[in-house]
Every structure is written in C-alpha cells, then in structure tokens.
Design a protein around this motif. Structure first.
Motif: not given
Length: 275
Positions: A177-182, A10-15, A149-156, A220-228
């Motif tokens: 599998i989930a998509t994580t957008a970099h 269970k992957i939070p959609a906004l990272g 043999p183990i299901p993958l859960v994500n392709n970033q 199925g899409v998550a996003a991982i924005p970066r900010t300082s």
C-alpha cells in the motif's frame, strides 16, 4: 508526474490538499491546481468542501479520468448504514465518484470489522474505485487488512522531517500500500530549519520544495501540501525538477529524532512506538 502503484491503484506522488479551502477559494484553487499540472486532489467530508472540490474539477477542463480524487469519511459515520449514507453523500457532493475512499481516523467506539465491511460494500456499490485508511497504526492496519477481502491501497498519515514513521512505512511496503503524507511540511516549520535551508540553497530551491522532494523521493510515499496561493501551488511543482543526493536525504531523515507530532488528539489511537 511520479506515480505510485499500490494494489492496482496509480497515485500521483504530489497531490493538492484542500483542508480549509472552502467557498469560491476552494473551487478556484482546485481548478488552478489542476491547470498547473496537479493530478491528485485530496478532500474529506469533515472539510466541508466536497462540493467546491467537485466544482473545481468540473470547471478545470481537465478530463476526469486524468485526476486521482480522494475523500475521507469521519468516524461519526462509521456504523455500517451511516457509513454507506455518508459515502453516497460524498458522491453527490463531489458530482463524481472518488477514486479513493478512506476512513479518516480509526474509531474508538464502532468495531473496525463493521466499518471495514461498510467500506468494502461502498466499493462494491461503485461509490469508490479503491479503498484505504488514514491515521492507522500497525496493529490497526493489520486488523483492517485481515477484515477486508479487497486490498487496501493507502494509509494517509502525518509524515514530515520531524516525525519518524520508520516502523510504519516498511509495513506499508510489505502490504503493497501507498503512504500519503499529510502535514508534509510540518505546517511550515521546515522554513526555519538550518539543515533544510542549507540543502535548499545548494539546489537553488526553498525549504518547502526540498521537504516535498524528500518525501516523494522515498519509495511509495506521496505528499499532499495545501496552499491558498497560486504562486505557492506552482512553486511546489518544482519538486519534480530536481533530486536530492543520498547524503541530503540522510541529513533530512536524521531530523526525525525530534518526533514532533501535530495531529495528536483525544480520539487519536495509541501511536506506534518509535525506536
């Protein structure tokens, strides 16, 4: 928080992405992000900040079980024994077991079956809860799933309004599998886009927020924005407070015909063809 269910994860959609967030800034921003409400933190061995990320998690006061933590192993360590040593080092650096361990990029030198075997062994040794890949194309992802043999859960993957992933995303969904957008905002390029700006004005938001909403509103899409910036990290969470109309989603999706790719290097795979 919107979550994505992918083969048991269970992957939070906004990272919260941590690329280039090192030293005290890295620690402080991870702790700040968690206290603002983020529950998905992304790092990598190559970022050189796993220790800072771990300290940020530890000092945030947020229970570890509420946080979904991802790290990635660089291809230099894809040989079987090197991979396991690297995964063990990640656990030591982080001070905790990551929820998700990814292959950062496909390797052109180490056979994929060898690395997938090591990735699976890392999971079985308790060095991660879930496994996945990053920057994999359809052919490579097909091979990876055949070897595991183990299901993958994500392709970033790189995914933003200027890069079509219309071939890859349906394949992800087919595999469960989930998509994580970099690079989700094309490193700020969306700020000057007239189409996105017009939609943002209609919602009383900004182009960054609209772009992130466009991503996580897709299946199925998550996003991982970066900010300082704490201010920007707080602003990005506003995407959870509004929705885009089908027409607005379509307007933004139409921008992908430009096929603007940021992360294209000598070691990159041959990318999937775009219709």
């Amino acid at each position: 928080m919107i979550t994505i269910e992918a083969n048991g994860a269970k992957i939070p959609a906004l990272g919260f992405g941590t690329y280039q967030l090192t030293g005290s800034l890295g620690t402080d921003m991870v702790a700040t992000a968690l206290n603002l409400g983020y529950r998905h933190i992304d790092t990598a061995r190559m970022y050189g900040n796993e220790a800072e990320v771990g300290r940020g998690i530890a000092t945030s006061g947020i229970p570890r079980e509420e946080i979904f933590l991802t790290t990635k192993i660089w291809p230099d360590d894809f040989a079987h024994d090197d991979f396991l040593r690297s995964a063990e080092q990640s656990v030591k650096n982080l001070g905790t077991t990551p929820d998700l361990l990814l292959l950062h990029w496909p390797s052109k030198t180490v056979p994929l079956d060898e690395t997938i075997a090591a990735l699976v062994e890392a999971q079985r040794k308790g060095l991660t809860r879930f496994i996945g890949v990053s920057n994999f194309t359809i052919p490579l992802l097909r091979l990876a799933t055949e070897h595991s043999p183990i299901p993958l859960v994500n392709n970033q993957i790189e995914y933003h309004p200027y890069l079509s992933q219309d071939a890859l995303l349906p394949f992800h969904r087919k595999l469960g599998i989930a998509t994580t957008a970099h690079c989700p905002t094309a490193r700020g390029k969306v700020m000057d886009d007239p189409v996105i700006k017009k939609i943002a004005d209609a919602h009383g938001t900004n182009p960054i927020q609209v772009t992130l909403r466009w991503l996580i509103q897709q299946e199925g899409v998550a996003a991982i924005p970066r900010t300082s910036s704490e201010k920007n990290a707080k602003s990005n969470l506003k995407v959870l407070e509004f929705e885009l109309t089908p027409d607005e989603m379509a307007q933004i999706s139409a921008l992908r015909s430009t096929n603007y790719r940021i992360c294209d290097f000598a070691f990159s795979p041959v990318w999937d063809a775009v219709a």
